[in-house]
Write a protein that holds these residues in place. Structure first.
Motif, PDB file in Angstrom:
ATOM      1  N   UNK A 223       0.826  -1.219   0.176  1.00 60.53           N
ATOM      2  CA  UNK A 223      -0.031  -0.060   0.154  1.00 60.53           C
ATOM      3  C   UNK A 223       0.864   1.099  -0.083  1.00 60.53           C
ATOM      4  N   UNK A 224       1.869   1.124   0.972  1.00 64.28           N
ATOM      5  CA  UNK A 224       2.905   2.219   0.766  1.00 64.28           C
ATOM      6  C   UNK A 224       3.499   2.809  -0.622  1.00 64.28           C
ATOM      7  N   UNK A 225       3.791   1.654  -1.454  1.00 62.52           N
ATOM      8  CA  UNK A 225       4.474   1.710  -2.699  1.00 62.52           C
ATOM      9  C   UNK A 225       3.398   1.941  -3.759  1.00 62.52           C
ATOM     10  N   UNK A 226       1.905   1.525  -3.732  1.00 63.08           N
ATOM     11  CA  UNK A 226       1.047   1.724  -4.736  1.00 63.08           C
ATOM     12  C   UNK A 226       0.220   2.756  -4.420  1.00 63.08           C
ATOM     13  N   UNK A 227       0.141   3.112  -2.807  1.00 59.75           N
ATOM     14  CA  UNK A 227      -1.148   4.406  -2.714  1.00 59.75           C
ATOM     15  C   UNK A 227      -0.382   5.228  -1.682  1.00 59.75           C
ATOM     16  N   UNK A 228       0.693   5.787  -2.014  1.00 62.21           N
ATOM     17  CA  UNK A 228       1.235   6.756  -1.016  1.00 62.21           C
ATOM     18  C   UNK A 228       0.382   7.736  -0.679  1.00 62.21           C
ATOM     19  N   UNK A 229       0.461   8.265   0.760  1.00 67.53           N
ATOM     20  CA  UNK A 229      -0.614   9.173   1.005  1.00 67.53           C
ATOM     21  C   UNK A 229      -0.510  10.612   0.762  1.00 67.53           C
ATOM     22  N   UNK A 230       0.661  11.020   0.503  1.00 69.52           N
ATOM     23  CA  UNK A 230       0.935  12.112  -0.035  1.00 69.52           C
ATOM     24  C   UNK A 230       2.196  12.510  -0.545  1.00 69.52           C
ATOM     25  N   UNK A 231       2.585  13.596  -1.079  1.00 71.68           N
ATOM     26  CA  UNK A 231       3.762  13.989  -1.721  1.00 71.68           C
ATOM     27  C   UNK A 231       5.086  13.644  -0.933  1.00 71.68           C
ATOM     28  N   UNK A 232       4.867  13.705   0.378  1.00 70.45           N
ATOM     29  CA  UNK A 232       6.044  13.579   1.206  1.00 70.45           C
ATOM     30  C   UNK A 232       6.557  12.051   1.106  1.00 70.45           C
ATOM     31  N   UNK A 233       5.315  11.157   0.935  1.00 70.43           N
ATOM     32  CA  UNK A 233       5.532   9.763   0.881  1.00 70.43           C
ATOM     33  C   UNK A 233       6.084   9.343  -0.615  1.00 70.43           C
ATOM     34  N   UNK A 234       5.584  10.053  -1.409  1.00 68.56           N
ATOM     35  CA  UNK A 234       6.015   9.870  -2.745  1.00 68.56           C
ATOM     36  C   UNK A 234       7.450  10.207  -2.953  1.00 68.56           C
ATOM     37  N   UNK A 235       7.790  11.319  -2.434  1.00 70.53           N
ATOM     38  CA  UNK A 235       9.180  11.816  -2.528  1.00 70.53           C
ATOM     39  C   UNK A 235      10.135  10.922  -1.658  1.00 70.53           C
ATOM     40  N   UNK A 236       9.623  10.401  -0.552  1.00 71.55           N
ATOM     41  CA  UNK A 236      10.609   9.673   0.052  1.00 71.55           C
ATOM     42  C   UNK A 236      10.806   8.437  -0.407  1.00 71.55           C
ATOM     43  N   UNK A 237      10.023   7.614  -1.150  1.00 71.47           N
ATOM     44  CA  UNK A 237      10.080   6.425  -1.811  1.00 71.47           C
ATOM     45  C   UNK A 237      10.968   6.922  -3.161  1.00 71.47           C
ATOM     46  N   UNK A 238      10.749   7.748  -3.809  1.00 77.65           N
ATOM     47  CA  UNK A 238      11.184   8.274  -5.132  1.00 77.65           C
ATOM     48  C   UNK A 238      12.796   8.429  -4.986  1.00 77.65           C
ATOM     49  N   UNK A 239      13.111   9.055  -3.958  1.00 75.16           N
ATOM     50  CA  UNK A 239      14.331   9.450  -3.806  1.00 75.16           C
ATOM     51  C   UNK A 239      15.278   8.139  -3.520  1.00 75.16           C
ATOM     52  N   UNK A 240      14.712   7.483  -2.758  1.00 73.32           N
ATOM     53  CA  UNK A 240      15.493   5.924  -2.590  1.00 73.32           C
ATOM     54  C   UNK A 240      15.320   5.183  -3.859  1.00 73.32           C
ATOM     55  N   UNK A 241      14.185   5.082  -4.464  1.00 75.75           N
ATOM     56  CA  UNK A 241      14.287   4.366  -5.891  1.00 75.75           C
ATOM     57  C   UNK A 241      15.257   4.970  -7.196  1.00 75.75           C
ATOM     58  N   UNK A 242      15.301   6.107  -7.029  1.00 72.76           N
ATOM     59  CA  UNK A 242      16.145   6.852  -8.218  1.00 72.76           C
ATOM     60  C   UNK A 242      17.538   6.304  -7.929  1.00 72.76           C
TER      61      UNK A 242
END
Length: 319
Positions: A223-242
């Motif tokens: 759920x964290x990956x597929x449905x992040x709650x807001x932009x902060x979660x998206x950014x937190x995941x995106x930084x790591x995945x990049x």
């Protein structure tokens, strides 16, 4: 199992470490606390066993307020694993593991049985390791002992505060795998603090992502990956995945420079072609050479000189 009801922690200078935490950790759950430095995850963990006293609200374990427990009984029944391994250096491994069972007046025969059982569970032969001192073990072996020492008295709850962050990448991955295996065997409630999103996604049944002392999202890894709650979660995941994608590409290209050698020295560390760049470079910096495994077969070696050749080829390509 563990319930936070509007819990806050404020220090005398006005600093609010956590603010109005309200959630439940289920019995037998692997619950991960994650977030940027200073977000309050370690404070949250330490309030469970009252290493830090809360300012407002209540924390309940099995429907009993933690403030109502005798402090020693509370901590004896909660295992605690630190980043700093903190084994007693003058004690043997067996004596380290036996500390809490002895305080709880277990029979000697039961303690000895428990020591052997736990050492075997993490792949440390009791005959070889019982009488060794901590300084005779590698960092990964010491941390294994730290984990099973927390399990020794069979507590219902285990608190783990960034337990693997000081280890080299290979040892860290091995201990993560060990912990996943142990999780299936021991059926404990584990609260695990990390700053590494990959570690959180790998280990957690649910992940609690925090920011500035508050909960941003509590959900399963999926759920964290597929449905992040807001932009902060998206950014937190995106930084790591990049970073991960960049590392994967660089490792793939670097491993094209493998020196074919199906029978390298037995003393060499081994790394899979699926490992991260940080793992490969960490071992090369220390040992100068590493054996590379693919599909459970050694396919060759990479050396420090290999890396220099590879970097030189990149520069030539840019010229």
């Amino acid at each position: 199992m563990i319930r936070f009801e509007h819990v806050s922690k404020e220090y005398p200078d006005g600093t609010k470490a956590v603010d109005d935490l309200h959630f439940t950790i289920n019995k037998g759950e692997f619950f991960v606390l994650i977030g940027p430095s200073g977000c309050g995850k370690t404070t949250t963990l330490k309030m469970i066993n009252r290493l830090i006293e809360l300012s407002q609200g209540n924390i309940y374990i099995q429907e009993k307020n933690v403030s109502e427990y005798d402090i020693h009984s509370l901590r004896w029944n909660i295992g605690y694993v630190l980043q700093q391994i903190a084994l007693f250096p003058h004690m043997t491994i067996a004596e380290n593991i036996a500390t809490v069972p002895e305080l709880k007046k277990w029979r000697k025969s039961d303690i000895n049985k428990r020591i052997d059982e736990l050492l075997t569970m993490v792949g440390l032969d009791p005959k070889k390791f019982r009488e060794r001192k901590p300084d005779e073990l590698s960092g990964g072996q010491q941390q294994r002992v730290g984990v099973i020492r927390a399990l020794a008295a069979d507590p219902d709850i285990i608190l783990m505060d960034e337990p693997f962050s000081a280890l080299d990448p290979i040892s860290r991955q091995q201990l993560q795998d060990d912990l996943l295996t142990m999780k299936k065997q021991i059926h404990k409630t584990i609260i695990f603090v990390t700053h590494d999103i990959h570690e959180a996604l790998k280990l957690g049944d649910r992940i609690c992502l925090m920011k500035d002392g508050t909960v941003v999202q509590i959900d399963t890894p999926e759920q964290i990956i597929n449905h992040p709650a807001n932009e902060f979660v998206q950014h937190f995941l995106k930084t790591e995945n990049d970073t991960s994608e960049w590392e994967d590409e660089l490792v793939e290209r670097l491993l094209q420079w493998i020196i074919p050698n199906p029978t390298p020295s037995y003393s060499l560390k081994t790394i899979s072609t699926q490992e991260k760049l940080s793992a490969l470079l960490s071992i090369l910096a220390r040992d100068g050479e590493i054996a590379v495994e693919h599909d459970n077969k050694i396919i060759g070696t990479v050396t420090s000189h290999t890396v220099i050749q590879y970097l030189a080829s990149l520069e030539e390509g840019r010229a």
